[in-house]
Design an enzyme around this catalytic site. Structure first.
Site, PDB file in Angstrom:
ATOM      1  CB  SER A 183      -0.988  -0.329   1.588  1.00 29.18           C
ATOM      2  OG  SER A 183      -1.879   0.885   1.144  1.00 29.18           O
ATOM      3  CG  HIS A 234      -5.090  -2.370   0.021  1.00 27.38           C
ATOM      4  ND1 HIS A 234      -5.096  -2.526  -0.757  1.00 27.38           N
ATOM      5  CD2 HIS A 234      -4.164  -2.255   1.116  1.00 27.38           C
ATOM      6  CE1 HIS A 234      -4.272  -0.484  -0.901  1.00 27.38           C
ATOM      7  NE2 HIS A 234      -4.029  -1.072   0.741  1.00 27.38           N
ATOM      8  CG  ASP A 264      -5.602  -2.657  -3.786  1.00 27.38           C
ATOM      9  OD1 ASP A 264      -6.764  -2.010  -3.464  1.00 27.38           O
ATOM     10  OD2 ASP A 264      -4.939  -3.403  -3.569  1.00 27.38           O
TER      11      ASP A 264
END
Length: 522
Positions: free
Chosen positions: A234, A491, A461
């Site tokens: 991320s 994610h 995602d």
């Protein structure tokens, strides 16, 4: 409040959700090699000791980290870094570290440093939870290492509001419908910014991503590694890309999973998230519809979207009661729904939460999911993930948006997502009235001379949409960015399917670079 902007790696999101759901059920130039960037600080010796339980700011609740399945115990230490990297001999701060030494020291490659995203996530609290399931193979040859970046958790964690004020802030309407609600929302943003300046003013100018990347190169040196082996998830992909831009010759084996789009400014990023979360919600609705009559949103996905929209509209005027005395507001519900979309494993909780709201008229499970997003524990204490998130985002970006800016963009955001669009549009106000000027308007990730970096994008995602992976790979440069596509939900992709997990393991453990453009299916 900045609940609309946060994205954190699958492992971190899973850890937070598992704990709280259980409770509810019951920019600068690159090209240098950076070997001497740490100066005298590179000579410091780390004192590793048994780890305590995570603090409140780190996200207390998991207790003292237990050993890995193979019996390896966790060790903790602190690293001294300059508060201001432009004054390396000036004031210093301590960064919290954690590690589990490689199981096989004779075949040890070195350290593998993790950042799980946010920005604002505590690596010290997250790594022991994530490693219990996901990193057994990697631990066979790597010391697993993570840290709380500057401004996060036990590393001069940014503090803005007390717990009571945080509760009040998250109860405020995140999609103001009239002048009075808009005034109230702006007042909360300003109060939070003022609190950050009062409690953490000294550190606020120095929590930018470039400074954190320089911290990582000092960490590399102090750990005794010639190259930085790195796993960024991320926001951790953005941090890793900035590191590769600054220190391309110091990059070892690196993997970026759930990739931030380096071409996006805050507006494009928020719009991309609106589309991403809507896509993930639509995929959830299709899967739920296949359950037939047991699906709380019905057998028609379009009808399901309308049911959720209707629920949110009702909550805007009449929040639902919960067992702890708080009420489930529209903003809480949006946060809770978004949190459940971080992993397909959480979809069952979303079904249960929607059923509870519709059938029982209470909001316990959706509120628990929201608390996982905002970093609130069962005792009502908040970690600093959201305060750190705002501080880092606002230190990095120059853009400052006004209510007029948001109103002009609302039609585009509503079109992108009838559920999340308005919420994310108003989230652009996150840095309004912030006391520190932002650093840059664009992100340069060119890393000529770097070793290959494996860039993994997940097609479903919600928080870092799939398209960003290709743009990151292109931005890193030819021969550096190696894109791997995973056709799946959630994610982050590592650990969700054999194909992508094996490809990443083969690179990190054996140095086998995947074919650029490789595609996997979860």
């Amino acid at each position: 409040m900045p609940t609309r902007k946060r994205s954190i790696g699958r492992a971190g999101a899973a850890a937070a959700t598992a704990m709280l759901v259980a409770a509810a059920a019951t920019a600068c130039g690159g090209g240098g090699d950076g070997d001497e960037s740490g100066g005298p600080l590179a000579e410091q010796k780390l004192s590793w000791k048994s780890c305590p339980a995570p603090s409140v700011l780190q996200g207390a609740g998991s207790g003292k980290p237990g050993p890995l399945p193979d019996g390896t115990e966790w060790e903790c230490s602190t690293l001294k870094v300059p508060l201001d990297w432009e004054k390396p001999d000036g004031e210093r701060i301590d960064l919290a570290l954690i590690r589990a030494r490689a199981k096989a020291q004779d075949g040890r490659i070195g350290s593998l440093v993790f950042n799980f995203g946010g920005p604002g996530g505590s690596g010290v609290a997250t790594l022991p939870l994530a490693a219990q399931e996901d990193y057994e193979k990697l631990h066979s040859r790597y010391d697993l290492v993570s840290f709380d970046p500057r401004g996060v958790g036990a590393s001069e964690g940014v503090r803005c509001l007390d717990d009571k004020a945080m509760d009040a802030a998250y109860a405020v309407d995140g999609t103001p419908d009239d002048a009075a609600e808009e005034k109230e929302s702006l007042a909360v943003t300003r109060k939070s910014a003022a609190g950050c300046e009062q409690n953490s003013g000294e550190v606020l100018p120095h929590v930018d991503t470039e400074s954190a990347a320089r911290d990582m190169d000092l960490l590399r040196q102090v750990l005794g590694d010639r190259k930085l082996n790195y796993f960024g998830i991320s926001y951790g992909t953005e941090l890793g890309a900035v590191y590769a831009h600054l220190f391309p010759r110091n990059v070892g084996r690196a993997v970026f999973d759930a990739v931030v789009d380096p071409t996006h400014d805050p507006e494009k990023s928020a719009l991309g998230q609106a589309k991403g979360f809507q896509l993930a919600l639509d995929n959830f609705l299709e899967e739920c519809a296949a359950d037939g009559a047991s699906c709380p949103t019905g057998t028609d996905p379009e009808q399901g979207r309308q049911r959720i929209t209707d629920l949110l509209r009702q909550l805007d005027g009449k929040p639902l009661p919960t067992k702890d005395g708080r009420r489930l507001t529209q903003s809480h519900a949006l946060n809770g729904i978004a949190q459940a979309l971080y992993s397909e494993d959480f979809w069952t909780y979303l079904k249960q939460g929607l059923s509870e709201a519709q059938d029982l008229g209470t909001g316990n499970l959706l509120l628990a999911l929201s608390d996982a997003m905002t970093g609130r524990d069962e005792q009502g204490h908040y970690s600093n993930i959201q305060s750190a998130n705002t501080a880092i985002v606002c230190a990095d970006a120059k853009q400052r948006y006004t209510p007029a800016d948001v109103k002009a963009k609302l039609p585009e955001f509503r079109k992108a997502s009838p559920v999340f669009g308005e919420f994310l549009a108003w989230g652009l106000m996150q840095c309004t009235d912030w006391p520190v000027e932002g650093g840059s308007e664009s992100l340069d990730v060119a890393a000529k001379g770097s070793a290959p970096i494996v860039v993994v994008g997940n097609t479903g995602d919600p928080a870092t949409p799939y398209e960003g992976a290709r743009r990151m790979a292109d931005g890193l440069g030819e021969g550096v960015g190696i894109e791997v596509t995973n056709k799946g939900e959630g994610h982050g992709a590592y650990g969700t399917g054999t194909c992508v997990t094996n490809a990443v393991d083969a690179y990190l453990l054996e140095g086998k670079v995947p074919r650029d453009g490789m595609t996997c299916a979860s």
